[in-house]
Structure formats: structure tokens, C-alpha cells
Design an enzyme around this catalytic site. Structure first.
Site, PDB file in Angstrom:
ATOM      1  N   ASP A 175      -7.185   5.685   1.471  1.00 54.10           N
ATOM      2  CA  ASP A 175      -6.183   5.418   0.440  1.00 54.10           C
ATOM      3  C   ASP A 175      -6.548   6.246  -0.783  1.00 54.10           C
ATOM      4  OD1 ASP A 175      -4.051   4.122  -0.943  1.00 54.10           O
ATOM      5  OD2 ASP A 175      -5.503   2.812  -1.920  1.00 54.10           O
ATOM      6  N   SER A 176      -5.593   6.340  -1.689  1.00 51.86           N
ATOM      7  CA  SER A 176      -5.861   7.044  -2.946  1.00 51.86           C
ATOM      8  C   SER A 176      -6.866   6.262  -3.798  1.00 51.86           C
ATOM      9  CB  SER A 176      -4.561   7.187  -3.721  1.00 51.86           C
ATOM     10  OG  SER A 176      -3.990   5.911  -3.922  1.00 51.86           O
ATOM     11  N   TYR A 189      -2.230   9.026  -6.422  1.00 52.53           N
ATOM     12  CA  TYR A 189      -1.539  10.054  -5.654  1.00 52.53           C
ATOM     13  C   TYR A 189      -0.027  10.006  -5.941  1.00 52.53           C
ATOM     14  CZ  TYR A 189      -5.549  10.923  -2.476  1.00 52.53           C
ATOM     15  OH  TYR A 189      -6.755  11.265  -1.914  1.00 52.53           O
ATOM     16  N   GLY A 190       0.433   8.818  -6.346  1.00 56.20           N
ATOM     17  CA  GLY A 190       1.882   8.588  -6.466  1.00 56.20           C
ATOM     18  C   GLY A 190       2.584   9.501  -7.447  1.00 56.20           C
ATOM     19  N   CYS A 205      -2.284   4.470   2.257  1.00 56.44           N
ATOM     20  CA  CYS A 205      -1.526   4.819   1.051  1.00 56.44           C
ATOM     21  C   CYS A 205      -0.085   5.188   1.420  1.00 56.44           C
ATOM     22  CB  CYS A 205      -2.226   6.015   0.415  1.00 56.44           C
ATOM     23  SG  CYS A 205      -1.439   6.637  -1.052  1.00 56.44           S
ATOM     24  N   ASN A 206       0.879   4.522   0.802  1.00 54.88           N
ATOM     25  CA  ASN A 206       2.279   4.841   1.079  1.00 54.88           C
ATOM     26  C   ASN A 206       2.633   6.250   0.620  1.00 54.88           C
ATOM     27  OD1 ASN A 206       4.253   2.247   1.756  1.00 54.88           O
ATOM     28  ND2 ASN A 206       2.260   1.711   0.942  1.00 54.88           N
ATOM     29  N   GLU A 260      -4.160  -2.545 -11.292  1.00 53.89           N
ATOM     30  CA  GLU A 260      -5.546  -2.064 -11.448  1.00 53.89           C
ATOM     31  C   GLU A 260      -6.202  -2.652 -12.695  1.00 53.89           C
ATOM     32  OE1 GLU A 260      -5.705   2.130 -10.603  1.00 53.89           O
ATOM     33  OE2 GLU A 260      -5.406   1.619  -8.493  1.00 53.89           O
ATOM     34  N   CYS A 319       4.047   0.059  -1.272  1.00 54.76           N
ATOM     35  CA  CYS A 319       2.881   0.553  -2.013  1.00 54.76           C
ATOM     36  C   CYS A 319       1.725  -0.405  -1.754  1.00 54.76           C
ATOM     37  CB  CYS A 319       3.197   0.615  -3.505  1.00 54.76           C
ATOM     38  SG  CYS A 319       1.775   1.045  -4.525  1.00 54.76           S
ATOM     39  N   THR A 320       0.531   0.169  -1.632  1.00 55.21           N
ATOM     40  CA  THR A 320      -0.662  -0.637  -1.344  1.00 55.21           C
ATOM     41  C   THR A 320      -0.859  -1.797  -2.315  1.00 55.21           C
ATOM     42  OG1 THR A 320      -1.801   1.052  -2.651  1.00 55.21           O
ATOM     43  CG2 THR A 320      -2.051   1.152  -0.257  1.00 55.21           C
ATOM     44  N   HIS A 321      -0.469  -1.576  -3.575  1.00 59.63           N
ATOM     45  CA  HIS A 321      -0.789  -2.572  -4.604  1.00 59.63           C
ATOM     46  C   HIS A 321       0.200  -3.741  -4.670  1.00 59.63           C
ATOM     47  CE1 HIS A 321      -3.207   0.806  -5.767  1.00 59.63           C
ATOM     48  NE2 HIS A 321      -3.656   0.229  -6.862  1.00 59.63           N
TER      49      HIS A 321
HETATM   50  N1  DGL Z   1      -1.912   3.952  -2.799  1.00 62.77           N
HETATM   51  C1  DGL Z   1      -0.712   4.364  -3.495  1.00 62.77           C
HETATM   52  C2  DGL Z   1       0.498   4.020  -2.645  1.00 62.77           C
HETATM   53  O1  DGL Z   1       0.469   3.160  -1.801  1.00 62.77           O
HETATM   54  C3  DGL Z   1      -0.602   3.719  -4.854  1.00 62.77           C
HETATM   55  C4  DGL Z   1      -1.578   4.260  -5.864  1.00 62.77           C
HETATM   56  C5  DGL Z   1      -1.368   5.731  -6.128  1.00 62.77           C
HETATM   57  O2  DGL Z   1      -0.333   6.134  -6.660  1.00 62.77           O
HETATM   58  O3  DGL Z   1      -2.261   6.487  -5.760  1.00 62.77           O
HETATM   59  O4  DGL Z   1       1.520   4.631  -2.814  1.00 62.77           O
END
Ligand code: DGL
Length: 262
Positions: free
Chosen positions: A6-7, A38-39, A69-70, A148, A180-182
Site C-alpha cells: 500500500d502507499s 499516492y492518491g 491501495c485503491n 491519518e 480507498c484503504t482508509h
Molecule cells: N492507499 C490509498 C488508496 O487506497 C490512500 C492513500 C493515498 O492516497 O496514498 O487509494
């Protein structure tokens, strides 16, 4: 070993779901904290980072890769599949399949980062499976930093969520993909604001289910990966107190984060 990247630390929602639904398959997790988020990055950069993350996991002996990570799933999954022989599972396919299955009115909402929404992948996949469906997407760039910060119950978070969800409320969706993971960490705030009749699709749970199916269909690999009692390892490219806290919130126990340079 199963490799998950994941990011950052949000992808631990996927690791937790895999741990719960597929116990006995040890995991190696890599969270690219040093380069998160990463988003908001360009597709070229996300692909470059994703290749490096995959190579790190393969070097640890992982035989199957899950992109938690999405943003990376929507942007880099095809490039990774072209480049590496190891099977690569991503979070998009399982979540879209579930959304199409549970939606009865064919009106599906998707929330995610800018990269995920810009990629249009959720919409494309849903329409490929159910051409008559309507898909309404909404980028929610402020939610990742709020999670976060640990602002999981703050008034400000509720206000921002209400604003992001408002356009979707007017579309009469009956299903909402948490792309999204979060976002699973905010589902207790999202559910009442989008409406109790809307089914939330948690991509972390869906990818864990799809892993279970994949392993059933690939018994030789399954046998090699099944090592009950072997502890998982959690690597990060940077470690801060906030990251430690979020990892503990996700798993409900302290997680030993090993810092490495990639
Ligand atoms: N892990 C990213 C996602 O699921 C969220 C955090 C990021 O933007 O890196 O899209």
C-alpha cells in the site's frame, strides 16, 4: 508468503481482513509511508512506485501479490500483471463484483482518492458487468489526512463527510463502494450520512474473499502458502508515531513496523 503493499499504513485494513478471513497464510506487508500519498500522484509515478514495491515483496519470497491501495490498483495493476509472473490481486475487481451483486436499483456510488476517481476504473468495471447501471463517483481527498490524524470521530470529519456525500445522496444510490484503504475506518460515520438503506462495500473485505476463492482454485499454490503459526512481517519506508498509532487502531494490537529503504 502473501505480499501486500500500500502507499502507507491504510492498507493494513486489507491485511487485517486477510488475517481474519484467510488465517494461516502468513503475510509480508509493505507500506510506502515515505512516498505517501499516492492518491494525488501522476499515473507514471504510481506505476513506478508500485513496481518497486512489488519487487521488494518478491525479493522477500512472496508468491502472490495483493495491491491493497485503491490508487495503485486502479492505475498500476495491469502494468504489474504484464511485468511479473506472480499472480497479482487488486481491490477493484472484487469490490465492483460485490457492488453489482448487491445493488437492486443499479445506482452505485464510488468514493475514492483523486487518482482512483480520475482513473475511471470502478465505473468502467461496473458498466462492463452491468451495462444498464449508473455509477456516480466522488473524490474525497481530505479523508485520508483526517484518518491519518486519527480524527475518526471529530466534528470536522463529520462536516467534511456530509459535504462529500451530499451529491451522492441526491442520486438515489443504494450501494456505495468505499474505494480507498482508509475509508473502512470511517464507515461508522459514512453509513448514517449516506443513509441507512445504502449498502457499503468495503474493498478490504472483498479482496480477502477473492483471495480465498483464488487459493481454492489454485491448490498447489495454496499448499505452499499455508503456514499456520508463521508470523507476518510489516515493513514501512518510514515510521512515525502517527503511523504506529494508526497500525494499532487498525489491528487492535501493537504492530512491529520494520523500517527499510526501497
Ligand atoms: N492507499 C490509498 C488508496 O487506497 C490512500 C492513500 C493515498 O492516497 O496514498 O487509494
Amino acid at each position: 508468503m502473501i505480499g501486500i503493499f500500500d502507499s502507507g499504513v491504510g492498507g493494513m485494513t486489507v491485511a487485517r481482513a486477510v488475517e481474519q478471513l484467510c488465517p494461516g497464510y502468513p503475510l509480508v506487508y509493505f507500506g510506502d509511508i515515505a512516498r505517501t500519498p499516492y492518491g494525488s500522484k501522476s499515473p507514471e509515478t504510481i506505476i513506478r512506485y508500485s513496481r518497486r514495491n512489488t519487487e521488494f515483496l518478491l525479493a522477500q519470497g512472496c508468491e502472490l501479490i495483493i495491491i491493497a491501495c485503491n490508487s495503485a490498483s486502479s492505475t498500476a495493476a495491469d502494468a504489474l500483471r504484464r511485468h511479473y509472473r506472480a499472480p497479482v490481486l487488486d481491490v477493484i475487481g472484487p469490490a465492483t463484483a460485490r457492488a453489482v451483486e448487491v445493488s437492486s436499483n443499479g445506482r452505485i456510488g464510488v468514493i475514492g482518492t483523486r487518482a482512483t476517481v480520475r482513473s475511471g476504473v470502478y465505473k468502467e468495471r461496473i458498466l462492463a458487468m452491468a451495462p444498464g447501471d449508473r455509477v456516480f463517483s466522488q473524490a474525497c481527498p481530505l479523508l485520508v489526512p483526517l484518518v491519518e490524524e486519527g480524527w475518526l470521530n471529530r466534528r470536522e470529519t463529520k462536516m467534511i463527510l456530509r459535504k462529500y456525500l451530499h451529491p451522492l445522496r441526491t442520486r438515489q444510490i443504494d450501494t456505495l463502494v468505499l474505494g480507498c484503504t482508509h475509508y473502512p475506518l470511517l464507515s461508522h460515520l459514512i453509513a448514517p450520512r449516506i443513509g441507512r438503506r445504502v449498502t457499503l462495500i468495503d474493498s478490504s473485505i472483498e479482496v480477502a474473499r477473492s483471495l480465498r476463492e483464488y487459493l481454492t482454485g489454485h491448490p498447489e499454490l495454496e499448499k505452499r502458502l499455508y503456514r499456520p503459526g508463521t508470523p507476518g512481517r510489516f515493513f514501512v519506508s518510514d515510521a512515525t508515531d502517527a503511523v504506529q498509532n494508526l497500525a494499532r487502531t487498525i489491528f487492535g494490537r501493537p504492530i512491529n513496523l520494520e523500517k527499510i529503504d526501497v
